[in-house]
Design a protein around this motif. Sequence first.
Motif, PDB file in Angstrom:
ATOM      1  N   ILE A  90       7.930  -6.749   4.611  1.00  0.00           N
ATOM      2  CA  ILE A  90       7.452  -7.204   3.595  1.00  0.00           C
ATOM      3  C   ILE A  90       5.987  -6.594   3.771  1.00  0.00           C
ATOM      4  CG2 ILE A  90       5.321  -9.404   3.678  1.00  0.00           C
ATOM      5  CD1 ILE A  90       8.010 -10.836   4.975  1.00  0.00           C
ATOM      6  N   LYS A  91       5.677  -5.757   4.536  1.00  0.00           N
ATOM      7  CA  LYS A  91       4.035  -5.153   4.872  1.00  0.00           C
ATOM      8  C   LYS A  91       4.674  -3.368   3.605  1.00  0.00           C
ATOM      9  CE  LYS A  91       1.343  -1.881   7.978  1.00  0.00           C
ATOM     10  NZ  LYS A  91       1.435  -1.481   8.999  1.00  0.00           N
ATOM     11  N   GLY A  92       5.801  -3.011   4.334  1.00  0.00           N
ATOM     12  CA  GLY A  92       6.502  -1.229   3.250  1.00  0.00           C
ATOM     13  C   GLY A  92       6.261  -2.229   1.851  1.00  0.00           C
ATOM     14  N   ILE A  93       6.683  -3.381   1.307  1.00  0.00           N
ATOM     15  CA  ILE A  93       7.008  -3.166  -0.574  1.00  0.00           C
ATOM     16  C   ILE A  93       5.426  -3.840  -0.799  1.00  0.00           C
ATOM     17  CG2 ILE A  93       7.637  -5.904   0.556  1.00  0.00           C
ATOM     18  CD1 ILE A  93       7.993  -3.289  -2.507  1.00  0.00           C
ATOM     19  N   SER A  94       4.499  -3.946   0.187  1.00  0.00           N
ATOM     20  CA  SER A  94       3.428  -4.572  -0.670  1.00  0.00           C
ATOM     21  C   SER A  94       2.611  -3.495  -0.398  1.00  0.00           C
ATOM     22  CB  SER A  94       3.072  -5.338   0.606  1.00  0.00           C
ATOM     23  OG  SER A  94       3.508  -6.837   0.884  1.00  0.00           O
ATOM     24  N   ALA A  95       2.449  -2.909   0.553  1.00  0.00           N
ATOM     25  CA  ALA A  95       1.614  -1.491   0.283  1.00  0.00           C
ATOM     26  C   ALA A  95       2.140  -0.576  -0.865  1.00  0.00           C
ATOM     27  CB  ALA A  95       1.895  -0.757   1.743  1.00  0.00           C
ATOM     28  N   LYS A  96       3.650  -0.752  -0.957  1.00  0.00           N
ATOM     29  CA  LYS A  96       3.724  -0.161  -1.737  1.00  0.00           C
ATOM     30  C   LYS A  96       3.616  -0.104  -3.510  1.00  0.00           C
ATOM     31  CE  LYS A  96       8.480   1.012  -2.311  1.00  0.00           C
ATOM     32  NZ  LYS A  96       9.505   1.631  -2.930  1.00  0.00           N
ATOM     33  N   LEU A  97       3.712  -1.820  -3.438  1.00  0.00           N
ATOM     34  CA  LEU A  97       2.943  -2.319  -4.750  1.00  0.00           C
ATOM     35  C   LEU A  97       1.535  -2.353  -5.704  1.00  0.00           C
ATOM     36  CD1 LEU A  97       5.246  -5.781  -4.580  1.00  0.00           C
ATOM     37  CD2 LEU A  97       5.811  -4.134  -6.052  1.00  0.00           C
ATOM     38  N   ILE A  98       0.958  -2.381  -4.108  1.00  0.00           N
ATOM     39  CA  ILE A  98      -0.437  -1.805  -4.275  1.00  0.00           C
ATOM     40  C   ILE A  98      -0.636  -0.961  -5.179  1.00  0.00           C
ATOM     41  CG2 ILE A  98      -2.356  -1.909  -3.210  1.00  0.00           C
ATOM     42  CD1 ILE A  98      -1.663  -3.924  -1.602  1.00  0.00           C
ATOM     43  N   ARG A  99      -0.137   0.312  -4.459  1.00  0.00           N
ATOM     44  CA  ARG A  99      -0.493   1.559  -4.749  1.00  0.00           C
ATOM     45  C   ARG A  99       0.132   2.243  -5.989  1.00  0.00           C
ATOM     46  NH1 ARG A  99       2.738   3.298  -0.386  1.00  0.00           N
ATOM     47  NH2 ARG A  99       4.118   4.021  -1.676  1.00  0.00           N
ATOM     48  N   ARG A 100       1.294   1.316  -6.324  1.00  0.00           N
ATOM     49  CA  ARG A 100       1.831   2.047  -7.228  1.00  0.00           C
ATOM     50  C   ARG A 100       1.102   0.614  -8.931  1.00  0.00           C
ATOM     51  NH1 ARG A 100       8.055   3.013  -6.618  1.00  0.00           N
ATOM     52  NH2 ARG A 100       7.238   5.250  -4.958  1.00  0.00           N
ATOM     53  N   HIS A 101       0.406  -0.291  -8.315  1.00  0.00           N
ATOM     54  CA  HIS A 101      -0.073  -0.257  -9.728  1.00  0.00           C
ATOM     55  C   HIS A 101      -1.977  -0.710  -9.458  1.00  0.00           C
ATOM     56  CE1 HIS A 101       3.694  -2.626  -9.776  1.00  0.00           C
ATOM     57  NE2 HIS A 101       3.376  -3.141 -10.689  1.00  0.00           N
ATOM     58  N   PRO A 102      -2.544   0.841  -9.319  1.00  0.00           N
ATOM     59  CA  PRO A 102      -3.835   0.937  -9.772  1.00  0.00           C
ATOM     60  C   PRO A 102      -4.503   0.303 -11.071  1.00  0.00           C
ATOM     61  CG  PRO A 102      -2.740   2.602 -10.265  1.00  0.00           C
ATOM     62  CD  PRO A 102      -1.601   1.760  -9.704  1.00  0.00           C
ATOM     63  N   HIS A 103      -4.109  -0.717 -11.482  1.00  0.00           N
ATOM     64  CA  HIS A 103      -4.512  -1.030 -12.814  1.00  0.00           C
ATOM     65  C   HIS A 103      -4.446  -2.417 -12.941  1.00  0.00           C
ATOM     66  CE1 HIS A 103       0.164  -0.507 -12.772  1.00  0.00           C
ATOM     67  NE2 HIS A 103      -0.525  -2.188 -13.726  1.00  0.00           N
ATOM     68  N   VAL A 104      -4.129  -3.265 -11.412  1.00  0.00           N
ATOM     69  CA  VAL A 104      -4.047  -4.221 -11.019  1.00  0.00           C
ATOM     70  C   VAL A 104      -5.501  -4.122  -9.993  1.00  0.00           C
ATOM     71  CG1 VAL A 104      -3.160  -6.576 -10.464  1.00  0.00           C
ATOM     72  CG2 VAL A 104      -1.702  -4.970 -12.200  1.00  0.00           C
ATOM     73  N   PHE A 105      -4.690  -3.659  -8.515  1.00  0.00           N
ATOM     74  CA  PHE A 105      -5.215  -3.658  -7.697  1.00  0.00           C
ATOM     75  C   PHE A 105      -6.888  -2.859  -7.713  1.00  0.00           C
ATOM     76  CE2 PHE A 105      -1.389  -5.169  -6.619  1.00  0.00           C
ATOM     77  CZ  PHE A 105      -1.681  -6.434  -6.425  1.00  0.00           C
ATOM     78  N   GLY A 106      -6.904  -2.054  -8.855  1.00  0.00           N
ATOM     79  CA  GLY A 106      -7.659  -0.629  -8.904  1.00  0.00           C
ATOM     80  C   GLY A 106      -8.719  -0.675 -10.302  1.00  0.00           C
ATOM     81  N   ASP A 107      -8.799   0.150 -10.368  1.00  0.00           N
ATOM     82  CA  ASP A 107     -10.040   0.663 -11.884  1.00  0.00           C
ATOM     83  C   ASP A 107      -9.482   1.026 -12.713  1.00  0.00           C
ATOM     84  OD1 ASP A 107     -10.052   3.131 -10.475  1.00  0.00           O
ATOM     85  OD2 ASP A 107     -11.953   3.313 -10.249  1.00  0.00           O
ATOM     86  N   GLN A 108      -8.202   1.231 -12.416  1.00  0.00           N
ATOM     87  CA  GLN A 108      -7.202   2.397 -13.566  1.00  0.00           C
ATOM     88  C   GLN A 108      -7.171   0.938 -14.932  1.00  0.00           C
ATOM     89  OE1 GLN A 108      -3.703   4.779 -13.075  1.00  0.00           O
ATOM     90  NE2 GLN A 108      -4.560   5.798 -11.300  1.00  0.00           N
ATOM     91  N   LYS A 109      -6.919   1.314 -15.859  1.00  0.00           N
ATOM     92  CA  LYS A 109      -7.130   0.347 -17.247  1.00  0.00           C
ATOM     93  C   LYS A 109      -5.285   0.956 -17.451  1.00  0.00           C
ATOM     94  CE  LYS A 109     -10.371  -1.665 -16.820  1.00  0.00           C
ATOM     95  NZ  LYS A 109     -10.486  -2.997 -16.634  1.00  0.00           N
ATOM     96  N   VAL A 110      -4.677   0.133 -18.368  1.00  0.00           N
ATOM     97  CA  VAL A 110      -3.437   0.039 -18.823  1.00  0.00           C
ATOM     98  C   VAL A 110      -3.460  -1.172 -20.004  1.00  0.00           C
ATOM     99  CG1 VAL A 110      -1.949   1.510 -17.348  1.00  0.00           C
ATOM    100  CG2 VAL A 110      -1.554  -1.255 -17.530  1.00  0.00           C
ATOM    101  N   LYS A 111      -2.747  -0.916 -21.128  1.00  0.00           N
ATOM    102  CA  LYS A 111      -2.157  -2.797 -21.804  1.00  0.00           C
ATOM    103  C   LYS A 111      -0.799  -2.669 -22.682  1.00  0.00           C
ATOM    104  CE  LYS A 111      -6.558  -0.767 -25.050  1.00  0.00           C
ATOM    105  NZ  LYS A 111      -6.928   0.013 -26.199  1.00  0.00           N
TER     106      LYS A 111
END
Length: 255
Positions: A90-111
């Motif tokens: 669970i920890k591994g997949i959670s970290a991967k999802l956060i790392r690979r979704h910077p547009h959700v968990f960070g400040d990048q923008k996508v449309k």
Amino acid sequence: MPQNDDLSKFDTLVKIIARLRAPDGCPWDKEQTHKSLRNNLLSETYETLEAMDKSDAAELCEELGDLLLQIMLHAQIAKDDKEFEIGDIIKGISAKLIRRHPHVFGDQKVKTAEEVMGKWEAIKREEGKSILAGVPKAMPALAYALEVSRRAVRVGFEWPDLPGVIDKIQEEIGEIKDAKTKEEKSDEIGDLLFTLVNYARWEGVDPETALREANEKFYKRFTKVEALAKERGRELQKFTPKEWDDLWEEVKRGE
């Protein structure tokens, strides 16, 4: 296990699996290994896909539970062998999802979804991985071909238009005709199948699903042909090609 445990809680399932694998647990569960459960995982995956194809919510819910059971068993086996446990998964997949979704968990923008996939592949390349990494080679061949072609397209490896794909199909058919040896024919048939998968992708068709449906259609029609032949006292082995074709068309007309 306490009788008042909430069966909808994830922790309850973890305890149930641990109890099955305990020294005084189930003899069958205690004997299982990652390798011994391999076919079970594959079978449950196909059963889940079948439930999806039937759009049966109740069956899908049950099959997803069976699929989750396989994951939980593998996690418990790994814990028993002091390799890892469900929390690490669970920890591994959670970290991967956060790392690979910077547009959700960070400040990048996508449309768009296409932009999301582009970002995903860029992040994987930053991690030093091929864009084809992670596609299991044990997947059904059609599904594997579709996935690797999808990933290649994300970085621009693509025909400019649909007629180009059709031209490639015709080219591959010509190469099959020209092939002399069994090995050459096998190679060219593989190329044709791969190109057909790409044609399906262009048309928005899942080739694995299309072939499963074609298989099911053939099964139903052929069993009806068998039934008609039996009703008429005929042996299938004695049918002429014309009789096969006539009976097949009769079954199709009756659908």
